[in-house]
Design an enzyme around this catalytic site. Structure first.
Site, short mmCIF file in Angstrom:
data_model
loop_
_atom_site.label_atom_id
_atom_site.label_comp_id
_atom_site.label_asym_id
_atom_site.label_seq_id
_atom_site.Cartn_x
_atom_site.Cartn_y
_atom_site.Cartn_z
N ASP A 67 7.12 3.34 -28.35
CA ASP A 67 8.50 3.32 -27.89
C ASP A 67 9.34 2.36 -28.73
OD1 ASP A 67 7.35 0.97 -26.88
OD2 ASP A 67 7.17 1.79 -24.87
N ASP A 136 5.60 -1.58 -12.25
CA ASP A 136 5.97 -0.41 -11.44
C ASP A 136 5.19 0.83 -11.84
OD1 ASP A 136 7.09 0.15 -13.89
OD2 ASP A 136 9.16 0.31 -13.17
N HIS A 138 4.70 2.07 -14.97
CA HIS A 138 5.09 2.83 -16.16
C HIS A 138 4.12 2.60 -17.30
CE1 HIS A 138 7.51 -0.90 -17.32
NE2 HIS A 138 6.86 -0.64 -18.44
N GLU A 143 9.42 5.51 -16.93
CA GLU A 143 9.70 4.83 -15.67
C GLU A 143 9.34 5.74 -14.48
OE1 GLU A 143 10.13 1.82 -15.85
OE2 GLU A 143 11.89 1.14 -16.97
#
Length: 261
Positions: A67, A136, A138, A143
Site C-alpha cells: 500500500d 480493527d 485490517h 478497512e
C-alpha cells in the site's frame, strides 16, 4: 491456517527469515510481498543480518509493496516507498527497480491501480506475502467493510487507523493522510503463501477474530481463513485471546520434522 506462538518478535523474525531464505535458495527469482508498519521490522533486520553474512541474496528477486499513502510528497520520510527503502530494500541487494509500489500520487489513480494489478500478475504473482494486522482487523489498508473480492484501489482510512498511525507522524493525527492506495483482499489472497505477524496486547482482539472468528468484512483479515497456505505468527500477548492457544502450541511443537511454515 497455521498458528505459531513464539516468545517474542525476535523468535518470530527468525522463523520468517528461515522461510524466506529457503524460498530464495530454491527460487532466486522469487517475488516477495513487503509490508510496512512496526510488525515486519524485526524480520527485515534479521534478513539484513543474513544478507550481510552471505546467507541470502535478493539480487534476482522482485518485490511488491502492499500500500501507499495518497498525496505525501515524494521525499516525505513516511511515504511507504521511502520506508521500504529505508528498512529493507536499500539495505540488501535488490536490483534497481526490483521493488515496486502503488502510486499514491498518480494523476489517474484508478488507472495506476489497474497497472499495479497487471504488474503483479505479469511477475507471476507473489510467492510469499508478509502481512501485519491493524487493531480493527485490517490487512494492508483494507478497512472494515472492505469487499472480500476487492482489488487494488483507493481507500479512505478510518479514524482508528489514523490514530494508530499518528505515532509515525510525530503524534499528529491531522498529519496522517486520509486516503491511501492499497492492494485489495482478493489481490492479497492471490499470493501463494501468506505470513502474518502480530505482537503485543493491542493486537489480541484482532488476532482472535482472524483465527477463531467468523469470516466477515467487519474483520477483513478473516478472509485469510479461506487461503490454502496462511501462517499466523504471534507472541503470547497477541495470542492472549485465543481459545485454542494451548492446542496451537502443541501442534507446532509436535509438527512433522519436514514441516516448516
Amino acid at each position: 491456517m497455521q498458528v505459531v506462538i513464539q516468545p517474542d518478535a525476535e523468535a518470530i523474525a527468525s522463523l520468517v527469515a528461515d522461510e524466506i531464505e529457503r524460498l530464495l535458495s530454491r527460487k532466486p527469482d522469487a517475488v516477495l510481498g513487503l509490508a510496512t508498519g512496526s510488525s515486519p521490522l524485526a524480520i527485515y533486520d534479521e534478513l539484513v543480518r543474513r544478507h550481510e553474512a552471505g546467507r541470502v541474496s535478493f539480487a534476482g528477486a522482485r518485490a511488491f509493496m502492499l500500500d501507499e499513502y495518497v498525496g505525501l510528497p515524494e521525499d516525505h520520510p513516511e511515504r511507504y516507498r521511502n520506508v521500504i527503502e529505508r528498512e529493507i530494500a536499500g539495505r540488501v541487494d535488490f536490483a534497481p527497480g526490483a521493488v515496486q509500489g502503488p502510486d499514491g500520487n498518480a494523476e489517474d489513480i484508478p488507472a495506476a491501480c489497474a497497472a499495479y494489478e497487471a504488474a503483479i500478475a505479469d511477475a507471476g504473482g507473489v510467492d510469499l506475502q508478509i502481512l501485519g494486522i491493524g487493531t480493527d482487523g485490517h490487512i494492508a489498508f483494507n478497512e472494515p467493510g472492505s469487499s472480500l473480492a476487492s482489488r487494488t484501489r483507493i481507500k479512505t482510512l478510518t479514524s482508528q487507523t489514523r490514530r494508530d498511525n499518528a505515532r509515525f507522524f510525530g503524534g499528529d493525527v491531522e498529519a496522517v493522510p486520509r486516503h491511501c492506495v492499497t492492494q485489495g483482499l482478493a489481490t492479497i489472497m492471490s499470493a501463494h503463501h501468506l505470513v502474518l505477524v502480530a505482537t503485543g496486547p493491542g493486537k489480541a482482539e484482532a488476532v482472535h477474530h482472524l483465527v477463531e472468528g467468523a469470516v466477515s468484512a467487519m474483520w477483513p483479515a478473516t478472509v485469510m481463513q479461506h487461503h490454502p497456505r496462511a501462517t499466523v505468527l504471534v507472541d503470547p500477548a497477541a495470542a492472549s485471546r485465543l481459545q485454542l492457544g494451548d492446542y496451537y502450541r502443541e501442534v507446532f511443537e509436535h509438527r512433522p520434522a519436514w514441516q516448516k511454515l
